[in-house]
Scaffold this motif. Structure first.
Motif, PDB file in Angstrom:
ATOM      1  N   SER A 127     -72.311  13.947  19.061  1.00 47.55           N
ATOM      2  CA  SER A 127     -73.629  13.749  19.649  1.00 47.55           C
ATOM      3  C   SER A 127     -74.526  13.341  18.498  1.00 47.55           C
ATOM      4  CB  SER A 127     -74.118  15.033  20.316  1.00 47.55           C
ATOM      5  OG  SER A 127     -75.346  14.799  20.950  1.00 47.55           O
ATOM      6  N   GLU A 187     -60.271  12.763  15.022  1.00 47.31           N
ATOM      7  CA  GLU A 187     -60.661  12.562  16.420  1.00 47.31           C
ATOM      8  C   GLU A 187     -61.718  13.588  16.768  1.00 47.31           C
ATOM      9  OE1 GLU A 187     -58.648  12.216  20.860  1.00 47.31           O
ATOM     10  OE2 GLU A 187     -57.511  13.178  19.260  1.00 47.31           O
ATOM     11  N   GLY A 188     -62.660  13.204  17.608  1.00 44.09           N
ATOM     12  CA  GLY A 188     -63.661  14.177  18.025  1.00 44.09           C
ATOM     13  C   GLY A 188     -64.737  13.586  18.899  1.00 44.09           C
ATOM     14  N   ASP A 189     -65.569  14.474  19.380  1.00 46.93           N
ATOM     15  CA  ASP A 189     -66.753  14.092  20.135  1.00 46.93           C
ATOM     16  C   ASP A 189     -67.942  14.226  19.203  1.00 46.93           C
ATOM     17  OD1 ASP A 189     -65.508  13.649  22.668  1.00 46.93           O
ATOM     18  OD2 ASP A 189     -65.337  15.815  22.905  1.00 46.93           O
ATOM     19  N   LEU A 235     -70.274   7.412  25.532  1.00 44.33           N
ATOM     20  CA  LEU A 235     -70.368   8.158  26.780  1.00 44.33           C
ATOM     21  C   LEU A 235     -71.784   8.214  27.335  1.00 44.33           C
ATOM     22  CD1 LEU A 235     -68.050  11.084  25.652  1.00 44.33           C
ATOM     23  CD2 LEU A 235     -67.416   9.011  26.915  1.00 44.33           C
ATOM     24  N   HIS A 291     -67.056   9.480  21.802  1.00 42.37           N
ATOM     25  CA  HIS A 291     -65.771  10.050  21.418  1.00 42.37           C
ATOM     26  C   HIS A 291     -65.125   9.038  20.490  1.00 42.37           C
ATOM     27  CE1 HIS A 291     -62.095  12.425  21.727  1.00 42.37           C
ATOM     28  NE2 HIS A 291     -61.460  11.267  21.738  1.00 42.37           N
ATOM     29  N   TYR A 292     -64.590   9.527  19.364  1.00 40.87           N
ATOM     30  CA  TYR A 292     -63.973   8.612  18.410  1.00 40.87           C
ATOM     31  C   TYR A 292     -62.551   9.042  18.087  1.00 40.87           C
ATOM     32  CZ  TYR A 292     -64.966  12.192  14.903  1.00 40.87           C
ATOM     33  OH  TYR A 292     -65.016  13.372  14.214  1.00 40.87           O
ATOM     34  N   VAL A 293     -61.729   8.044  17.799  1.00 44.64           N
ATOM     35  CA  VAL A 293     -60.357   8.266  17.338  1.00 44.64           C
ATOM     36  C   VAL A 293     -60.128   7.316  16.177  1.00 44.64           C
ATOM     37  CG1 VAL A 293     -57.903   8.203  17.908  1.00 44.64           C
ATOM     38  CG2 VAL A 293     -59.567   8.880  19.661  1.00 44.64           C
ATOM     39  N   ARG A 313     -65.607   5.422  22.096  1.00 46.89           N
ATOM     40  CA  ARG A 313     -65.951   5.424  23.525  1.00 46.89           C
ATOM     41  C   ARG A 313     -67.358   5.971  23.642  1.00 46.89           C
ATOM     42  NH1 ARG A 313     -62.282   8.081  27.415  1.00 46.89           N
ATOM     43  NH2 ARG A 313     -63.134   6.485  28.742  1.00 46.89           N
ATOM     44  N   LYS A 353     -74.016   9.752  22.662  1.00 44.05           N
ATOM     45  CA  LYS A 353     -72.830  10.607  22.723  1.00 44.05           C
ATOM     46  C   LYS A 353     -71.612   9.711  22.752  1.00 44.05           C
ATOM     47  CE  LYS A 353     -75.042  14.426  25.053  1.00 44.05           C
ATOM     48  NZ  LYS A 353     -75.130  15.262  26.236  1.00 44.05           N
TER      49      LYS A 353
END
Length: 171
Positions: free
Chosen positions: A130, A126-128, A82, A113-115, A80, A111
């Motif tokens: 940058s 999973e995490g955010d 961002l 978000h990945y899963v 995702r 930036k």
């Protein structure tokens, strides 16, 4: 928060991309899904309209390609996006057109978000993130070979991130 689905080539913006491409030995390729969340609010994705759509499509293709290269067979990766801040800045020049000027202070940033899910559907990671490259101008010789493609600095930055985050963990 609005997720904007997009179709590459028609205007773009979200690209769910199951990679069911043919590979040798009848293997399944990694599945990658790329979503651009509120792209109209991104910091800098190029000039509004065709330019921004084309840039997002190029980013989606590259993210999918890197995912296919690095994510183990049977796993799925959802990304995702961002925010996007492309390398350089558009500046108005005397000739009456905009030109993207690269300077040290305008490095690329994304930036997301990945899963990452394993073959059984369980979350493996999973995490955010940058993802940025403050030294992008030092890559000039490195990206020259990739300069015929769109967004060479962003592509190099994402290639390095995938290598660190997903590729090396595959073995």
């Amino acid at each position: 928060m609005r997720i904007m689905p997009i179709v590459a080539g028609l205007g773009l913006l979200l690209l769910p991309a199951p990679f069911a491409s043919a590979q040798s030995g009848g293997q399944k390729a990694a599945r990658v899904k790329v979503e651009f969340v509120d792209p109209q609010n991104y910091t800098d994705v190029g000039q509004y309209g065709t330019d921004s759509d084309r840039n997002l499509a190029a980013l989606a293709r590259h993210l999918e390609s890197e995912g296919q290269r690095c994510v183990a067979e049977g796993n799925t990766l959802s990304l995702r996006v961002l925010d996007v801040d492309l390398a350089g800045r558009n500046e108005w020049w005397k000739a009456g057109y905009d030109l993207r000027v690269m300077r040290e202070i305008d490095w690329p940033r994304i930036k997301l978000h990945y899963v990452l899910r394993d073959a059984g559907g369980a979350i493996a990671s999973e995490g955010d993130a940058s993802v940025d490259d403050m030294n992008y101008l030092s890559r000039s010789a490195y990206v020259r070979a990739d300069a015929i493609r769109q967004l060479p600095y962003e592509r190099a930055m994402l290639r390095d991130w995938f290598e660190r985050q997903f590729c090396r963990k595959a073995y």
